[in-house]
Design a protein around this motif. Structure first.
Motif, PDB file in Angstrom:
ATOM      1  N   ILE A  64       0.654  -1.109  -0.236  1.00 23.36           N
ATOM      2  CA  ILE A  64      -0.147  -0.139   0.249  1.00 23.36           C
ATOM      3  C   ILE A  64       0.945   1.343   0.055  1.00 23.36           C
ATOM      4  O   ILE A  64       0.521   2.202  -0.760  1.00 23.36           O
ATOM      5  N   SER A  65       2.132   1.055   0.727  1.00 21.88           N
ATOM      6  CA  SER A  65       3.016   2.439   0.671  1.00 21.88           C
ATOM      7  C   SER A  65       3.552   2.585  -0.594  1.00 21.88           C
ATOM      8  O   SER A  65       3.491   3.745  -1.060  1.00 21.88           O
ATOM      9  N   LEU A  66       3.868   1.601  -1.409  1.00 19.76           N
ATOM     10  CA  LEU A  66       4.421   1.592  -2.627  1.00 19.76           C
ATOM     11  C   LEU A  66       3.483   2.186  -3.687  1.00 19.76           C
ATOM     12  O   LEU A  66       3.766   3.060  -4.279  1.00 19.76           O
ATOM     13  N   LEU A  67       2.297   1.671  -3.394  1.00 24.39           N
ATOM     14  CA  LEU A  67       1.138   2.356  -4.391  1.00 24.39           C
ATOM     15  C   LEU A  67       1.061   3.682  -4.077  1.00 24.39           C
ATOM     16  O   LEU A  67       0.615   4.334  -5.111  1.00 24.39           O
ATOM     17  N   VAL A  68       0.990   4.031  -3.132  1.00 26.23           N
ATOM     18  CA  VAL A  68       0.758   5.232  -2.862  1.00 26.23           C
ATOM     19  C   VAL A  68       1.846   6.200  -2.996  1.00 26.23           C
ATOM     20  O   VAL A  68       1.729   7.298  -3.707  1.00 26.23           O
ATOM     21  N   GLU A  69       2.903   5.941  -3.168  1.00 25.40           N
ATOM     22  CA  GLU A  69       4.384   6.702  -3.193  1.00 25.40           C
ATOM     23  C   GLU A  69       4.373   6.804  -4.795  1.00 25.40           C
ATOM     24  O   GLU A  69       4.645   7.834  -5.215  1.00 25.40           O
ATOM     25  N   ARG A  70       3.989   5.829  -5.554  1.00 22.45           N
ATOM     26  CA  ARG A  70       3.877   5.903  -7.116  1.00 22.45           C
ATOM     27  C   ARG A  70       2.652   6.466  -7.666  1.00 22.45           C
ATOM     28  O   ARG A  70       2.405   6.520  -8.786  1.00 22.45           O
ATOM     29  N   ASN A  71       1.922   7.106  -6.772  1.00 25.37           N
ATOM     30  CA  ASN A  71       0.695   7.733  -7.166  1.00 25.37           C
ATOM     31  C   ASN A  71      -0.250   7.015  -7.944  1.00 25.37           C
ATOM     32  O   ASN A  71      -1.172   7.302  -8.631  1.00 25.37           O
ATOM     33  N   THR A  72      -0.110   5.560  -7.742  1.00 25.67           N
ATOM     34  CA  THR A  72      -1.277   4.493  -8.206  1.00 25.67           C
ATOM     35  C   THR A  72      -2.375   4.881  -7.772  1.00 25.67           C
ATOM     36  O   THR A  72      -3.512   4.568  -7.977  1.00 25.67           O
ATOM     37  N   ILE A  73      -2.609   4.759  -6.278  1.00 29.06           N
ATOM     38  CA  ILE A  73      -3.591   5.009  -5.444  1.00 29.06           C
ATOM     39  C   ILE A  73      -3.402   6.092  -4.687  1.00 29.06           C
ATOM     40  O   ILE A  73      -2.069   6.711  -4.157  1.00 29.06           O
ATOM     41  N   ARG A  74      -4.175   6.750  -4.189  1.00 30.34           N
ATOM     42  CA  ARG A  74      -4.257   7.895  -3.063  1.00 30.34           C
ATOM     43  C   ARG A  74      -4.629   7.324  -1.747  1.00 30.34           C
ATOM     44  O   ARG A  74      -5.406   6.501  -1.702  1.00 30.34           O
ATOM     45  N   PHE A  75      -3.849   7.789  -0.712  1.00 31.40           N
ATOM     46  CA  PHE A  75      -4.159   7.283   0.725  1.00 31.40           C
ATOM     47  C   PHE A  75      -5.632   7.369   0.976  1.00 31.40           C
ATOM     48  O   PHE A  75      -6.445   6.460   1.373  1.00 31.40           O
ATOM     49  N   THR A  76      -6.177   8.523   0.464  1.00 33.28           N
ATOM     50  CA  THR A  76      -7.626   8.999   0.813  1.00 33.28           C
ATOM     51  C   THR A  76      -8.690   8.334   0.000  1.00 33.28           C
ATOM     52  O   THR A  76      -9.798   8.342   0.306  1.00 33.28           O
ATOM     53  N   ASP A  77      -8.281   7.330  -0.854  1.00 33.82           N
ATOM     54  CA  ASP A  77      -9.006   6.575  -1.525  1.00 33.82           C
ATOM     55  C   ASP A  77      -9.460   5.425  -0.689  1.00 33.82           C
ATOM     56  O   ASP A  77     -10.556   4.606  -0.992  1.00 33.82           O
ATOM     57  N   LEU A  78      -8.671   4.931   0.116  1.00 34.61           N
ATOM     58  CA  LEU A  78      -8.958   3.854   0.927  1.00 34.61           C
ATOM     59  C   LEU A  78     -10.282   4.086   2.184  1.00 34.61           C
ATOM     60  O   LEU A  78     -10.251   5.450   2.443  1.00 34.61           O
ATOM     61  N   PRO A  79     -10.951   3.134   2.514  1.00 36.13           N
ATOM     62  CA  PRO A  79     -12.017   3.502   3.690  1.00 36.13           C
ATOM     63  C   PRO A  79     -11.266   4.028   4.806  1.00 36.13           C
ATOM     64  O   PRO A  79     -10.092   3.560   4.989  1.00 36.13           O
ATOM     65  N   GLU A  80     -11.931   4.779   5.509  1.00 32.80           N
ATOM     66  CA  GLU A  80     -11.485   5.574   6.918  1.00 32.80           C
ATOM     67  C   GLU A  80     -11.056   4.562   7.467  1.00 32.80           C
ATOM     68  O   GLU A  80     -10.063   4.981   8.295  1.00 32.80           O
ATOM     69  N   GLN A  81     -11.538   3.346   8.001  1.00 32.69           N
ATOM     70  CA  GLN A  81     -11.061   2.390   8.783  1.00 32.69           C
ATOM     71  C   GLN A  81      -9.693   2.006   8.361  1.00 32.69           C
ATOM     72  O   GLN A  81      -8.815   1.629   9.325  1.00 32.69           O
ATOM     73  N   ALA A  82      -9.529   1.805   6.996  1.00 35.51           N
ATOM     74  CA  ALA A  82      -8.310   1.317   6.564  1.00 35.51           C
ATOM     75  C   ALA A  82      -7.061   2.213   6.802  1.00 35.51           C
ATOM     76  O   ALA A  82      -6.069   2.010   7.335  1.00 35.51           O
ATOM     77  N   GLN A  83      -7.376   3.398   6.551  1.00 37.61           N
ATOM     78  CA  GLN A  83      -6.493   4.655   6.889  1.00 37.61           C
ATOM     79  C   GLN A  83      -6.105   4.714   8.301  1.00 37.61           C
ATOM     80  O   GLN A  83      -5.068   4.815   8.648  1.00 37.61           O
ATOM     81  N   ARG A  84      -7.188   4.885   9.043  1.00 38.82           N
ATOM     82  CA  ARG A  84      -6.918   4.588  10.534  1.00 38.82           C
ATOM     83  C   ARG A  84      -5.930   3.613  10.946  1.00 38.82           C
ATOM     84  O   ARG A  84      -4.852   3.682  11.829  1.00 38.82           O
ATOM     85  N   ARG A  85      -6.371   2.361  10.345  1.00 45.03           N
ATOM     86  CA  ARG A  85      -5.318   1.186  11.005  1.00 45.03           C
ATOM     87  C   ARG A  85      -4.104   1.472  10.377  1.00 45.03           C
ATOM     88  O   ARG A  85      -2.944   0.913  11.080  1.00 45.03           O
ATOM     89  N   LEU A  86      -4.034   1.692   9.009  1.00 43.90           N
ATOM     90  CA  LEU A  86      -2.821   1.897   8.527  1.00 43.90           C
ATOM     91  C   LEU A  86      -1.697   2.808   9.276  1.00 43.90           C
ATOM     92  O   LEU A  86      -0.738   2.809   9.445  1.00 43.90           O
ATOM     93  N   ASN A  87      -2.334   4.019   9.787  1.00 45.14           N
ATOM     94  CA  ASN A  87      -1.835   5.049  10.534  1.00 45.14           C
ATOM     95  C   ASN A  87      -1.258   4.568  11.597  1.00 45.14           C
ATOM     96  O   ASN A  87      -0.167   4.863  12.185  1.00 45.14           O
ATOM     97  N   GLN A  88      -1.960   3.823  12.362  1.00 47.93           N
ATOM     98  CA  GLN A  88      -1.701   3.341  13.638  1.00 47.93           C
ATOM     99  C   GLN A  88      -0.524   2.413  13.527  1.00 47.93           C
ATOM    100  O   GLN A  88       0.488   2.519  14.513  1.00 47.93           O
ATOM    101  N   ARG A  89      -0.510   1.616  12.622  1.00 46.52           N
ATOM    102  CA  ARG A  89       0.447   0.513  12.377  1.00 46.52           C
ATOM    103  C   ARG A  89       1.728   1.291  12.001  1.00 46.52           C
ATOM    104  O   ARG A  89       2.910   0.938  12.401  1.00 46.52           O
ATOM    105  N   GLN A  90       1.758   2.381  11.337  1.00 46.77           N
ATOM    106  CA  GLN A  90       2.971   3.073  10.822  1.00 46.77           C
ATOM    107  C   GLN A  90       3.435   3.759  12.122  1.00 46.77           C
ATOM    108  O   GLN A  90       4.705   3.799  12.417  1.00 46.77           O
ATOM    109  N   SER A  91       2.618   4.275  12.999  1.00 46.20           N
ATOM    110  CA  SER A  91       3.173   4.926  14.087  1.00 46.20           C
ATOM    111  C   SER A  91       3.354   3.901  15.071  1.00 46.20           C
ATOM    112  O   SER A  91       4.708   4.076  15.733  1.00 46.20           O
ATOM    113  N   MET A  92       3.113   2.754  15.100  1.00 47.73           N
ATOM    114  CA  MET A  92       3.763   1.702  16.001  1.00 47.73           C
ATOM    115  C   MET A  92       5.142   1.320  15.476  1.00 47.73           C
ATOM    116  O   MET A  92       6.066   1.039  16.233  1.00 47.73           O
TER     117      MET A  92
END
Length: 109
Positions: A64-92
């Motif tokens: 997911i990080s790679l796809l966002v970096e390469r502008n294949t997808i936008r982070f905001t295209d993901l559902p809010e729960q997925a965004q929240r979980r990914l942010n939590q994992r990255q923070s951890m």
């Protein structure tokens, strides 16, 4: 107390920590050796899947990080729960990496 279901040989084949699912289930003490042994064996059998899930989760995070970096997808295209979980994992992960930089005996200055 816990509940167990036994087969015709008297071996535990299922457990429930909270409810008796039907009349075939027998109440046992939570310290019962056969009950504890069954739980330990069940956990050991699930270790391979749990380990695989952990590794797969890391692969998906990196993908997911790679796809966002390469502008294949936008982070905001993901559902809010997925965004929240990914942010939590990255923070951890960041906190975990930072905690390994200095040990308790190190001084900052």
């Amino acid at each position: 107390m816990a509940y167990v279901l036994k087969n015709s040989l008297g071996q535990i084949i299922a457990t429930s920590a909270t409810e008796r699912l039907n009349d075939d289930w027998v109440q046992v003490d939570a310290t019962d050796k056969a009950y504890i042994s069954f739980l330990e064996n069940s956990l050991a059998e699930g270790d391979a899947f749990r380990e695989s899930d952990i590794h797969l989760a890391r692969v998906l995070e990196d993908l997911i990080s790679l796809l966002v970096e390469r502008n294949t997808i936008r982070f905001t295209d993901l559902p809010e729960q997925a965004q929240r979980r990914l942010n939590q994992r990255q923070s951890m992960r960041n906190k975990s990496q930072l905690s390994g930089i200095l040990d308790e005996s190190s001084e900052l200055f």
